[in-house]
Motif scaffolding. Structure first.
Motif, PDB file in Angstrom:
ATOM      1  N   HIS A 167       0.838  -1.208   0.000  1.00  0.00           N
ATOM      2  CA  HIS A 167       0.000   0.000   0.000  1.00  0.00           C
ATOM      3  C   HIS A 167       0.875   1.261   0.000  1.00  0.00           C
ATOM      4  O   HIS A 167       0.633   2.198  -0.779  1.00  0.00           O
ATOM      5  N   GLU A 197       1.215   4.086  -2.954  1.00  0.00           N
ATOM      6  CA  GLU A 197       0.923   5.505  -2.696  1.00  0.00           C
ATOM      7  C   GLU A 197       2.124   6.376  -3.071  1.00  0.00           C
ATOM      8  O   GLU A 197       1.967   7.414  -3.720  1.00  0.00           O
ATOM      9  N   TYR A 209       0.860   9.829  -4.481  1.00  0.00           N
ATOM     10  CA  TYR A 209       1.367  11.130  -4.035  1.00  0.00           C
ATOM     11  C   TYR A 209       1.902  11.963  -5.216  1.00  0.00           C
ATOM     12  O   TYR A 209       1.578  13.153  -5.314  1.00  0.00           O
ATOM     13  N   HIS A 259       5.043   6.527   6.564  1.00  0.00           N
ATOM     14  CA  HIS A 259       5.183   5.152   6.072  1.00  0.00           C
ATOM     15  C   HIS A 259       6.455   4.528   6.658  1.00  0.00           C
ATOM     16  O   HIS A 259       6.469   3.359   7.055  1.00  0.00           O
ATOM     17  N   HIS A 290      -1.342   7.587  11.174  1.00  0.00           N
ATOM     18  CA  HIS A 290      -1.152   7.850   9.744  1.00  0.00           C
ATOM     19  C   HIS A 290      -2.464   7.727   8.960  1.00  0.00           C
ATOM     20  O   HIS A 290      -2.737   8.546   8.081  1.00  0.00           O
ATOM     21  N   GLU A 304      -3.767  10.849   6.857  1.00  0.00           N
ATOM     22  CA  GLU A 304      -3.842  10.725   5.397  1.00  0.00           C
ATOM     23  C   GLU A 304      -5.272  10.945   4.899  1.00  0.00           C
ATOM     24  O   GLU A 304      -5.488  11.591   3.868  1.00  0.00           O
TER      25      GLU A 304
END
Ligand code: FE2
Ligand code: FE2
Length: 195
Positions: free
Chosen positions: A65, A69, A74, A95, A130, A134
């Motif tokens: 994941h 991202e 991103y 992360h 997180h 996020e």
């Protein structure tokens, strides 16, 4: 009733289903994984679970994941001006903190006891933080600032990377260790308190 699972005859642990989405709005795909993270953390806290299987499933999903991202979501959200450089960099830092907390859980030889509980509590704290941040600071701007067609195209890139990572067994402890070492070299694990 008898179980119909094929793995029962071999004695192998039942593989944990991480889902295999093939398309969708990238925001919905990410949220579905966030629900999976929360479910896996709850299973990891449950002492009646197969905790060894759960921690490896969690590591696999977290690496897959996060890589999807960082490599696709991103950068695209940045190029669409939905998020700024700080949000993307901060996501990468979190992360890395998640990988570090996971590694601490993966490296324990026992999956019971105070040390395990403390490591799982820390992992729960880091991942929970997180996911919330996020969803608030990256997914909301993605919904508001990226057209639906672009979110669907980004969904395809996200699931392709996610599945390629899973197929490469991305949650093995050596890989997580490498990711943590790389993050430390790149200054992503400085713990400057800016969370
Ligand atoms: Fe996420
Ligand atoms: Fe993330």
């Amino acid at each position: 009733m008898t179980s119909t699972s094929g793995a029962a005859t071999t004695g192998d642990p039942q593989p944990i289903d991480l889902g295999r989405p093939v398309a969708g709005d990238v925001v919905a795909l990410i949220l579905a994984d966030h629900v999976r993270f929360e479910a896996l953390l709850r299973q990891l806290r449950d002492s009646s679970s197969d905790r060894d299987a759960v921690r490896h499933a969690l590591a696999t999903l977290h690496v897959a994941h996060a890589e999807a991202e960082e490599r696709h979501v991103y950068p695209t959200l940045r190029s669409e001006h939905a998020i700024g450089a700080h949000a993307a960099e901060h996501g990468e830092e979190e992360h890395a903190e998640g990988h570090q907390a996971l590694l601490d859980v993966l490296e324990l030889t026992e999956v019971t006891g105070e040390e395990f509980d403390e490591a799982v509590e820390e992992l729960s704290r880091v991942l929970g933080h997180h996911l919330a941040e996020e969803e608030l600071t990256i997914l909301n701007p993605a919904r508001a600032g990226v057209p639906e067609q672009a979110r669907l195209e980004l969904g395809l890139a996200f699931v392709a990377e996610r599945q390629a990572q899973i197929d490469a067994d991305c949650g093995r402890v050596e890989r997580v260790r490498d990711l943590v070492a790389r993050a430390a070299r790149n200054g992503l694990l400085t713990d400057d308190g800016d969370s």
